[in-house]
Design a protein around this motif. Structure first.
Motif, PDB file in Angstrom:
ATOM      1  N   SER A  94       8.573   2.388   0.033  1.00 39.25           N
ATOM      2  CA  SER A  94       7.391   3.216  -0.188  1.00 39.25           C
ATOM      3  C   SER A  94       6.701   2.838  -1.486  1.00 39.25           C
ATOM      4  O   SER A  94       5.482   2.924  -1.598  1.00 39.25           O
ATOM      5  CB  SER A  94       7.790   4.699  -0.220  1.00 39.25           C
ATOM      6  OG  SER A  94       8.625   4.970  -1.339  1.00 39.25           O
ATOM      7  N   ALA A  95       7.489   2.401  -2.469  1.00 41.37           N
ATOM      8  CA  ALA A  95       6.903   2.008  -3.748  1.00 41.37           C
ATOM      9  C   ALA A  95       6.203   0.664  -3.654  1.00 41.37           C
ATOM     10  O   ALA A  95       5.457   0.295  -4.541  1.00 41.37           O
ATOM     11  CB  ALA A  95       7.994   1.942  -4.823  1.00 41.37           C
ATOM     12  N   ARG A  96       6.456  -0.052  -2.543  1.00 39.31           N
ATOM     13  CA  ARG A  96       5.905  -1.393  -2.415  1.00 39.31           C
ATOM     14  C   ARG A  96       4.653  -1.420  -1.540  1.00 39.31           C
ATOM     15  O   ARG A  96       4.210  -2.475  -1.128  1.00 39.31           O
ATOM     16  CB  ARG A  96       6.964  -2.329  -1.819  1.00 39.31           C
ATOM     17  CG  ARG A  96       8.104  -2.650  -2.753  1.00 39.31           C
ATOM     18  CD  ARG A  96       9.219  -3.419  -2.064  1.00 39.31           C
ATOM     19  NE  ARG A  96       8.702  -4.451  -1.214  1.00 39.31           N
ATOM     20  CZ  ARG A  96       8.866  -4.505   0.106  1.00 39.31           C
ATOM     21  NH1 ARG A  96       9.537  -3.555   0.713  1.00 39.31           N
ATOM     22  NH2 ARG A  96       8.371  -5.491   0.812  1.00 39.31           N
ATOM     23  N   THR A  97       4.116  -0.280  -1.230  1.00 40.53           N
ATOM     24  CA  THR A  97       2.947  -0.268  -0.370  1.00 40.53           C
ATOM     25  C   THR A  97       1.743   0.334  -1.089  1.00 40.53           C
ATOM     26  O   THR A  97       1.870   1.234  -1.915  1.00 40.53           O
ATOM     27  CB  THR A  97       3.203   0.554   0.909  1.00 40.53           C
ATOM     28  OG1 THR A  97       3.528   1.906   0.538  1.00 40.53           O
ATOM     29  CG2 THR A  97       4.361  -0.033   1.698  1.00 40.53           C
ATOM     30  N   GLY A  98       0.571  -0.167  -0.749  1.00 38.91           N
ATOM     31  CA  GLY A  98      -0.682   0.396  -1.193  1.00 38.91           C
ATOM     32  C   GLY A  98      -0.857   0.577  -2.686  1.00 38.91           C
ATOM     33  O   GLY A  98      -0.347  -0.195  -3.502  1.00 38.91           O
ATOM     34  N   ARG A  99      -1.595   1.636  -3.028  1.00 39.90           N
ATOM     35  CA  ARG A  99      -1.917   1.906  -4.424  1.00 39.90           C
ATOM     36  C   ARG A  99      -0.673   2.209  -5.256  1.00 39.90           C
ATOM     37  O   ARG A  99      -0.628   1.883  -6.448  1.00 39.90           O
ATOM     38  CB  ARG A  99      -2.909   3.067  -4.520  1.00 39.90           C
ATOM     39  CG  ARG A  99      -4.315   2.691  -4.074  1.00 39.90           C
ATOM     40  CD  ARG A  99      -5.279   3.851  -4.186  1.00 39.90           C
ATOM     41  NE  ARG A  99      -6.615   3.428  -3.832  1.00 39.90           N
ATOM     42  CZ  ARG A  99      -7.531   3.007  -4.709  1.00 39.90           C
ATOM     43  NH1 ARG A  99      -7.220   2.977  -5.993  1.00 39.90           N
ATOM     44  NH2 ARG A  99      -8.723   2.625  -4.312  1.00 39.90           N
ATOM     45  N   ALA A 100       0.335   2.837  -4.649  1.00 32.38           N
ATOM     46  CA  ALA A 100       1.565   3.128  -5.388  1.00 32.38           C
ATOM     47  C   ALA A 100       2.202   1.840  -5.900  1.00 32.38           C
ATOM     48  O   ALA A 100       2.726   1.783  -7.009  1.00 32.38           O
ATOM     49  CB  ALA A 100       2.551   3.883  -4.493  1.00 32.38           C
ATOM     50  N   ARG A 101       2.115   0.817  -5.078  1.00 32.13           N
ATOM     51  CA  ARG A 101       2.665  -0.475  -5.481  1.00 32.13           C
ATOM     52  C   ARG A 101       1.873  -1.059  -6.642  1.00 32.13           C
ATOM     53  O   ARG A 101       2.447  -1.557  -7.609  1.00 32.13           O
ATOM     54  CB  ARG A 101       2.639  -1.432  -4.297  1.00 32.13           C
ATOM     55  CG  ARG A 101       3.166  -2.823  -4.615  1.00 32.13           C
ATOM     56  CD  ARG A 101       3.198  -3.663  -3.353  1.00 32.13           C
ATOM     57  NE  ARG A 101       3.806  -4.952  -3.599  1.00 32.13           N
ATOM     58  CZ  ARG A 101       4.332  -5.708  -2.658  1.00 32.13           C
ATOM     59  NH1 ARG A 101       4.358  -5.280  -1.422  1.00 32.13           N
ATOM     60  NH2 ARG A 101       4.841  -6.883  -2.943  1.00 32.13           N
ATOM     61  N   VAL A 102       0.553  -1.002  -6.558  1.00 28.38           N
ATOM     62  CA  VAL A 102      -0.291  -1.537  -7.637  1.00 28.38           C
ATOM     63  C   VAL A 102      -0.012  -0.791  -8.936  1.00 28.38           C
ATOM     64  O   VAL A 102       0.124  -1.402 -10.003  1.00 28.38           O
ATOM     65  CB  VAL A 102      -1.787  -1.434  -7.263  1.00 28.38           C
ATOM     66  CG1 VAL A 102      -2.655  -1.886  -8.442  1.00 28.38           C
ATOM     67  CG2 VAL A 102      -2.085  -2.279  -6.025  1.00 28.38           C
ATOM     68  N   HIS A 103       0.085   0.535  -8.864  1.00 27.60           N
ATOM     69  CA  HIS A 103       0.371   1.326 -10.068  1.00 27.60           C
ATOM     70  C   HIS A 103       1.728   0.938 -10.657  1.00 27.60           C
ATOM     71  O   HIS A 103       1.874   0.827 -11.879  1.00 27.60           O
ATOM     72  CB  HIS A 103       0.358   2.820  -9.732  1.00 27.60           C
ATOM     73  CG  HIS A 103      -1.010   3.423  -9.759  1.00 27.60           C
ATOM     74  ND1 HIS A 103      -1.477   4.184 -10.815  1.00 27.60           N
ATOM     75  CD2 HIS A 103      -2.038   3.358  -8.872  1.00 27.60           C
ATOM     76  CE1 HIS A 103      -2.717   4.566 -10.573  1.00 27.60           C
ATOM     77  NE2 HIS A 103      -3.082   4.083  -9.396  1.00 27.60           N
ATOM     78  N   ALA A 104       2.725   0.721  -9.799  1.00 27.96           N
ATOM     79  CA  ALA A 104       4.058   0.351 -10.278  1.00 27.96           C
ATOM     80  C   ALA A 104       4.036  -1.004 -10.973  1.00 27.96           C
ATOM     81  O   ALA A 104       4.668  -1.200 -12.020  1.00 27.96           O
ATOM     82  CB  ALA A 104       5.045   0.327  -9.109  1.00 27.96           C
TER      83      ALA A 104
END
Length: 212
Positions: A94-104
Motif C-alpha cells: 500500500s505504501a508503494r502505490t500512488g501518492r502515498a508512494r511519492v510522499h514516502a
C-alpha cells in the motif's frame, strides 16, 4: 586454532570504530576547527597517542571519518528503502502505490540529508571549499552518494531517468532535501519542513502523472 592476533585485531577495529564515531560527534557538535586530535581522543575515551597509532595525522583521521560518514549515510538510506521495495507485505504494497508512494520517497530523500552525519560532512565540505587536497577527497564520495540517492529515487518512483523532465524532477527533489537540511542547522523548523515536504510531494506526484 585461536591466536592472540585475532583478539588484538578485534580490539583494534573496535578502537577505530570508536574513533570514527567520535569524529562524527565532534564535527557535528563542535565544528571542524575545534575538533582537534586531542578533543577527538577525549570524546573517544582513548589517548592521543592511541589515535596517532591508528591515524598518524589529523588529515588521515578526517579522511577516514569521511569514508565512514559516506558508508553510514548510504547504509541508513538502504535500510529505510527496504520497506519500500517490492515484497509480499500488504502494508509495504500500500505504501508503494500512488501518492502515498511519492510522499514516502520524498520523505526518504529529505531524511538522507539530515542528522549528525550530514552536519559532520558539512563541516568538512566547508573547509574543503578552500583546501584543494581535501576537496579532491570529498568530491568523489559526495558525487557517488548523490548518484546512489538519485538512482534509488528513480527506482522507487519507477520513472524513466533518460527523460530530461523526469530526471530534473528528481534533481529538484534532492536540491529541496539539501536546502531543508541546511535550514534545519540553525533552527528546528520541523512544522514548516513537513509542510514543504508534503507540498513538494504533491507537486511531484502531479508532475509525474500520479493521480491515485
Amino acid at each position: 586454532m585461536t591466536t592472540t592476533t585475532e583478539p588484538k585485531q578485534d580490539r583494534s577495529r573496535a578502537t577505530r570504530q570508536r574513533l570514527l564515531e567520535a569524529v562524527v560527534t565532534c564535527l557535528a557538535t563542535k565544528g571542524y576547527e575545534a575538533s582537534t586530535v586531542s578533543v577527538i581522543a577525549a570524546e573517544a575515551g582513548i589517548s592521543r597517542g592511541a589515535v596517532q597509532h591508528h591515524y598518524p595525522t589529523r588529515e588521515d583521521l578526517v579522511l577516514a571519518a569521511l569514508r565512514y560518514i559516506f558508508d553510514e549515510r548510504k547504509a541508513a538510506i538502504e535500510s529505510t528503502v527496504s520497506p519500500l521495495l517490492p515484497n509480499t507485505s500488504e502494508m509495504a504494497m500500500s505504501a508503494r502505490t500512488g501518492r502515498a508512494r511519492v510522499h514516502a520517497v520524498v520523505a526518504l530523500m529529505v531524511e538522507a540529508y539530515g542528522g549528525d552525519l550530514f552536519r559532520a560532512a558539512l563541516q568538512v565540505w566547508t573547509v574543503a571549499a578552500n583546501d584543494p587536497h581535501l576537496r579532491d577527497a570529498v568530491q568523489p564520495m559526495e558525487r557517488t552518494f548523490a548518484r546512489e540517492v538519485h538512482e534509488m529515487a528513480v527506482r522507487l518512483l519507477e520513472v524513466d531517468d533518460s527523460d530530461p523532465r523526469s530526471r530534473a524532477l528528481i534533481q529538484v527533489t534532492l536540491d529541496v532535501a539539501r536546502g531543508l537540511a541546511l535550514a534545519n542547522l540553525l533552527t528546528d523548523d520541523t512544522k514548516r519542513r513537513r509542510r514543504v515536504v508534503s507540498t513538494w510531494a504533491d507537486q511531484l506526484a502531479e508532475a509525474l502523472g500520479v493521480t491515485d
